[in-house]
Motif scaffolding. Structure first.
Motif: not given
Length: 235
Positions: A1-5, A146-153, A155-168
């Motif tokens: 599930m994508n994180i919404r802006e 940056y569009n989907k608010h995801q970090v992939l490793v 090709g797999e979603n690393a499932k970062l929290t919102l705070s974790e994503f913002r840092i990366v």
């Protein structure tokens, strides 16, 4: 599930605040509301929105003062929505750093277009060319979307929290450069966050567990001891 802006709607009139928030929620954003300038400044730090929709006529302070305060430490995009239609008001807001100025009343389509443009502008002015062109940054097997608010490793979603994503995501915009603890904290949590970097260290430890093969020997996220963090630079 994508994180919404997330968009902070700063508007003291309940009916207008609900109207704008409903438009945003129905079009893929997550709207949060503030009814005063004091509440808005607090929520900018605590909720880390991706954009602010700002009314100028607030009960406790002028919206221009909020804009001026925000611009002293952040480039967070701001779309002003105001009943003030005089040219000098628009010029003042834009000179203080507003990304756009929308006069009430306005149409749904126009509001959404201004929001999209303001968010897009923050990417096209990024110091990282790949982010500006594609909305992604890649190094090795790691990709920041940056569009989907995801970090992939791989090709797999690393499932970062919102705070974790913002840092990366912030590190990705300055890939290869060391960002100090203070800069990261102020940029993400605001000037009132203080200088305690414990929350940053905890988040970074969690991020490494999710994206590094061996967190003790990182390939992507490096610590510059006593200074800050650096994301590996792509070729």
């Amino acid at each position: 599930m994508n994180i919404r802006e997330k968009i902070l709607v700063v508007e003291d009139e309940k009916s207008i605040s609900r109207f704008i928030s409903t438009i945003l929620d129905n079009n893929g954003y997550e709207a949060v509301q503030a009814r005063s300038g004091t509440e808005a400044l607090s929520m900018i730090s605590s909720h880390c929105p991706d954009l602010v929709v700002l009314d100028l006529g607030l009960p406790d302070m002028d919206g221009l003062d909020i804009l001026q305060s925000l611009r002293s430490w952040s480039s967070l995009p701001v779309v002003v929505v105001s009943a003030r239609d005089h040219e000098q008001d628009k010029v003042a807001a834009l000179d203080l750093g507003a990304d756009d100025y929308l006069t009430k009343p306005f149409g749904t389509g126009e509001l959404l277009a201004r929001v999209r443009a303001a968010i897009r502008h923050t990417r096209t002015t990024s110091t990282n060319d790949e982010i500006a062109r594609k909305g992604t940054y890649s190094v090795g097997d790691l990709t920041i979307d940056y569009n989907k608010h995801q970090v992939l490793v791989n090709g797999e979603n690393a499932k970062l929290t919102l705070s974790e994503f913002r840092i990366v995501a912030l590190l990705g915009k300055y890939a290869g450069k060391v960002l100090t603890y203070d800069f990261i904290i102020k940029e993400l949590w605001g000037p009132r966050a203080g200088d305690d970097n414990q929350i940053l260290r905890v988040n970074m430890a969690n991020i490494r567990r999710k994206v590094e093969k061996n967190p003790a020997e990182p390939e992507y996220l490096f610590t510059e001891v006593g200074v800050g963090y650096r994301l590996a630079e792509g070729e």
